[in-house]
Design a protein around this motif. Structure first.
Motif, mmCIF file in Angstrom:
data_model
loop_
_atom_site.group_PDB
_atom_site.id
_atom_site.type_symbol
_atom_site.label_atom_id
_atom_site.label_comp_id
_atom_site.label_asym_id
_atom_site.label_seq_id
_atom_site.Cartn_x
_atom_site.Cartn_y
_atom_site.Cartn_z
ATOM 1 N N ARG A 43 1.165 -1.022 -0.053
ATOM 2 C CA ARG A 43 -0.036 -0.050 0.120
ATOM 3 C C ARG A 43 0.649 1.334 -0.046
ATOM 4 N NH1 ARG A 43 -6.099 -0.082 2.499
ATOM 5 N NH2 ARG A 43 -5.316 -2.638 2.093
ATOM 6 N N ALA A 44 2.053 1.243 0.956
ATOM 7 C CA ALA A 44 2.591 2.363 0.985
ATOM 8 C C ALA A 44 3.285 2.373 -0.710
ATOM 9 C CB ALA A 44 3.911 2.304 1.960
ATOM 10 N N ALA A 45 3.841 1.457 -1.219
ATOM 11 C CA ALA A 45 4.574 1.759 -2.311
ATOM 12 C C ALA A 45 3.315 2.266 -3.396
ATOM 13 C CB ALA A 45 4.288 0.327 -3.473
ATOM 14 N N ALA A 46 2.454 1.597 -3.111
ATOM 15 C CA ALA A 46 0.621 2.688 -4.125
ATOM 16 C C ALA A 46 0.605 3.966 -4.174
ATOM 17 C CB ALA A 46 -0.032 1.377 -4.098
ATOM 18 N N LEU A 47 0.767 3.692 -2.944
ATOM 19 C CA LEU A 47 0.005 5.774 -2.585
ATOM 20 C C LEU A 47 1.384 6.446 -2.946
ATOM 21 C CD1 LEU A 47 -1.231 7.407 -1.358
ATOM 22 C CD2 LEU A 47 0.060 7.162 1.592
ATOM 23 N N HIS A 48 2.840 6.025 -2.843
ATOM 24 C CA HIS A 48 3.619 6.640 -3.459
ATOM 25 C C HIS A 48 3.918 6.849 -5.199
ATOM 26 C CE1 HIS A 48 8.629 7.734 -4.217
ATOM 27 N NE2 HIS A 48 7.741 8.631 -3.326
ATOM 28 N N ALA A 49 3.143 5.494 -5.316
ATOM 29 C CA ALA A 49 3.074 5.872 -7.419
ATOM 30 C C ALA A 49 1.868 6.933 -7.842
ATOM 31 C CB ALA A 49 2.631 4.334 -7.621
ATOM 32 N N LEU A 50 0.964 7.236 -6.741
ATOM 33 C CA LEU A 50 -0.523 7.714 -7.162
ATOM 34 C C LEU A 50 -0.334 8.678 -6.676
ATOM 35 C CD1 LEU A 50 -3.339 5.451 -4.970
ATOM 36 C CD2 LEU A 50 -3.000 5.814 -7.558
ATOM 37 N N GLU A 51 1.025 9.202 -6.100
ATOM 38 C CA GLU A 51 1.437 10.690 -5.477
ATOM 39 C C GLU A 51 2.058 11.267 -6.631
ATOM 40 O OE1 GLU A 51 1.963 10.997 -1.320
ATOM 41 O OE2 GLU A 51 -0.350 11.034 -0.625
ATOM 42 N N ASN A 52 2.826 10.256 -7.194
ATOM 43 C CA ASN A 52 3.673 10.544 -7.811
ATOM 44 C C ASN A 52 3.246 10.528 -9.689
ATOM 45 O OD1 ASN A 52 6.025 11.196 -6.590
ATOM 46 N ND2 ASN A 52 6.600 9.487 -6.011
ATOM 47 N N SER A 53 1.875 10.525 -8.739
ATOM 48 C CA SER A 53 1.303 10.048 -10.808
ATOM 49 C C SER A 53 1.926 9.157 -11.701
ATOM 50 C CB SER A 53 1.272 11.482 -11.332
ATOM 51 O OG SER A 53 0.501 12.747 -10.933
ATOM 52 N N ALA A 54 2.802 8.259 -11.131
ATOM 53 C CA ALA A 54 2.866 7.496 -12.307
ATOM 54 C C ALA A 54 1.965 6.453 -13.046
ATOM 55 C CB ALA A 54 4.026 6.393 -11.178
ATOM 56 N N ASP A 55 1.943 6.097 -14.491
ATOM 57 C CA ASP A 55 1.216 5.186 -14.600
ATOM 58 C C ASP A 55 0.836 4.038 -14.213
ATOM 59 O OD1 ASP A 55 -0.106 4.326 -16.342
ATOM 60 O OD2 ASP A 55 1.102 4.435 -18.143
ATOM 61 N N LEU A 56 -0.564 4.061 -14.036
ATOM 62 C CA LEU A 56 0.162 2.133 -12.992
ATOM 63 C C LEU A 56 0.003 1.024 -14.380
ATOM 64 C CD1 LEU A 56 -2.020 2.576 -9.709
ATOM 65 C CD2 LEU A 56 0.248 3.069 -10.120
ATOM 66 N N SER A 57 -0.443 1.304 -15.234
ATOM 67 C CA SER A 57 0.047 0.452 -15.873
ATOM 68 C C SER A 57 1.094 -0.027 -16.695
ATOM 69 C CB SER A 57 -1.473 0.325 -17.399
ATOM 70 O OG SER A 57 -0.802 1.638 -18.180
ATOM 71 N N ASN A 58 2.123 0.514 -16.722
ATOM 72 C CA ASN A 58 2.734 0.936 -17.017
ATOM 73 C C ASN A 58 4.117 0.726 -16.056
ATOM 74 O OD1 ASN A 58 6.482 1.847 -17.521
ATOM 75 N ND2 ASN A 58 5.508 4.034 -18.483
ATOM 76 N N GLU A 59 4.682 -0.729 -15.621
ATOM 77 C CA GLU A 59 5.134 -1.628 -14.734
ATOM 78 C C GLU A 59 6.989 -0.561 -15.217
ATOM 79 O OE1 GLU A 59 5.943 -6.053 -14.711
ATOM 80 O OE2 GLU A 59 6.845 -5.949 -13.800
ATOM 81 N N GLY A 60 7.309 -0.716 -15.749
ATOM 82 C CA GLY A 60 8.196 0.307 -15.952
ATOM 83 C C GLY A 60 8.682 1.374 -14.808
ATOM 84 N N ALA A 61 7.534 2.399 -15.027
ATOM 85 C CA ALA A 61 7.559 3.155 -14.223
ATOM 86 C C ALA A 61 6.974 3.558 -13.024
ATOM 87 C CB ALA A 61 6.419 4.394 -14.430
ATOM 88 N N VAL A 62 6.220 2.484 -12.546
ATOM 89 C CA VAL A 62 5.483 2.231 -11.062
ATOM 90 C C VAL A 62 6.930 1.746 -10.231
ATOM 91 C CG1 VAL A 62 4.107 0.501 -9.832
ATOM 92 C CG2 VAL A 62 3.379 1.255 -11.615
ATOM 93 N N LEU A 63 7.831 0.420 -11.063
ATOM 94 C CA LEU A 63 9.415 -0.146 -10.461
ATOM 95 C C LEU A 63 10.007 1.364 -10.008
ATOM 96 C CD1 LEU A 63 10.818 -2.622 -9.711
ATOM 97 C CD2 LEU A 63 11.762 -1.845 -12.226
ATOM 98 N N ALA A 64 10.097 2.498 -11.000
ATOM 99 C CA ALA A 64 10.879 3.468 -11.043
ATOM 100 C C ALA A 64 10.742 4.536 -9.394
ATOM 101 C CB ALA A 64 11.000 3.999 -11.382
ATOM 102 N N SER A 65 9.722 4.671 -9.365
ATOM 103 C CA SER A 65 8.215 4.566 -7.810
ATOM 104 C C SER A 65 8.625 4.543 -6.614
ATOM 105 C CB SER A 65 7.249 5.346 -8.315
ATOM 106 O OG SER A 65 6.323 5.734 -7.178
ATOM 107 N N VAL A 66 9.061 3.598 -7.029
ATOM 108 C CA VAL A 66 9.312 1.885 -5.947
ATOM 109 C C VAL A 66 10.545 1.631 -5.311
ATOM 110 C CG1 VAL A 66 8.860 -0.178 -5.044
ATOM 111 C CG2 VAL A 66 6.872 1.460 -6.173
#
Ligand code: C5P
Length: 231
Positions: A43-66
């Motif tokens: 959830r913390a990793a997801a919240l951070h991705a949401l707050e950075n407006s990472a595209d949740l359908s893009n694994e590379g973008a989510v990974l960079a945020s995580v």
């Protein structure tokens, strides 16, 4: 993965709303063990991705945020407070929006891999109670006690509804039921570490058994395996 033999690890896996979190908190505080709420890690990793407006359908973008997030977990008598940087995100992590995003990023193999080490660091003496979906199958395969806790979807929705109501959030039971079923389906059919009981897990159905009774049964089981009296 090797595990220190002076360390007793209990894993509790199962679908959302089965009572894993409550049982894990109670066991950890009774036993004086560390507590890992691995759902809160996702959830913390997801919240951070949401707050950075990472595209949740893009694994590379989510990974960079995580990779950039370093959540901190403070444990106090079975309760966990979560911080991202200086911000206390404990309450925000519980929203259905964060839960849904967590379930989406949790289906990404590289994200799961990136979060492995962080979760394994919780295993410190004298012991750990870890709850989640793949604690016994992937993260701590050598745990001394593996539990798979389940309950019917309608009972889990009812419990979640009660929990949210107690916290002052008004959610519709039917909506919760649909969300729970969608999340169950995604968690159990994903390719990477799907929700499943470990072969050597003790399977407990808590649909008509109280959480108190489940906790008592597990305290007895742990005491037997450690060869000590029930705490
Ligand atoms: O348990 P909780 O509802 O907090 O978990 C949120 C989401 O994180 C779950 O729906 C699941 O997709 C994911 N999760 C996971 N593996 C874990 C813990 C949580 O995939 N060990």
């Amino acid at each position: 993965m090797t595990q220190d033999s002076s360390l007793f690890v209990v894993t509790i896996d199962g679908p959302s709303g089965a009572g894993k979190g409550t049982v894990a908190q109670r066991l950890a505080s009774k036993l004086g063990f560390h507590l890992l709420d691995s759902g809160a890690v996702y959830r913390a990793a997801a919240l951070h991705a949401l707050e950075n407006s990472a595209d949740l359908s893009n694994e590379g973008a989510v990974l960079a945020s995580v990779r950039a997030v370093q959540p901190r977990f403070l444990q106090d008598d079975g309760q966990i407070q979560v911080f991202i940087g200086d911000k206390d995100v404990t309450v925000e992590l519980r929203s259905e929006r964060t839960a849904d995003a967590a379930s989406r990023i949790a289906a990404m193999p590289s994200v799961r891999e990136a979060l492995l080490q962080l979760q394994r660091e919780f295993a410190q003496p004298p012991g750990l109670v870890a709850d989640g979906r793949d604690m016994g199958t992937v993260v701590f395969p050598q745990a001394q006690l593996k539990v798979f806790l389940t309950a019917s979807a309608s009972e889990r929705a009812r419990r979640r509804h009660k929990q949210l109501k107690e916290k002052g959030t008004d959610a519709k039971l039917e909506g919760l039921m649909r969300e729970i079923e969608a999340r169950d389906l995604r968690d159990s059919t994903r390719k990477s570490a799907p929700l499943a009981a470990a072969e050597d897990a003790l399977v407990i159905d808590s649909t008509s058994v109280s959480i108190d009774l489940v906790t008592e049964k597990l305290l007895q089981e742990i005491a037997d395996r450690r060869n000590i009296a029930v705490p």
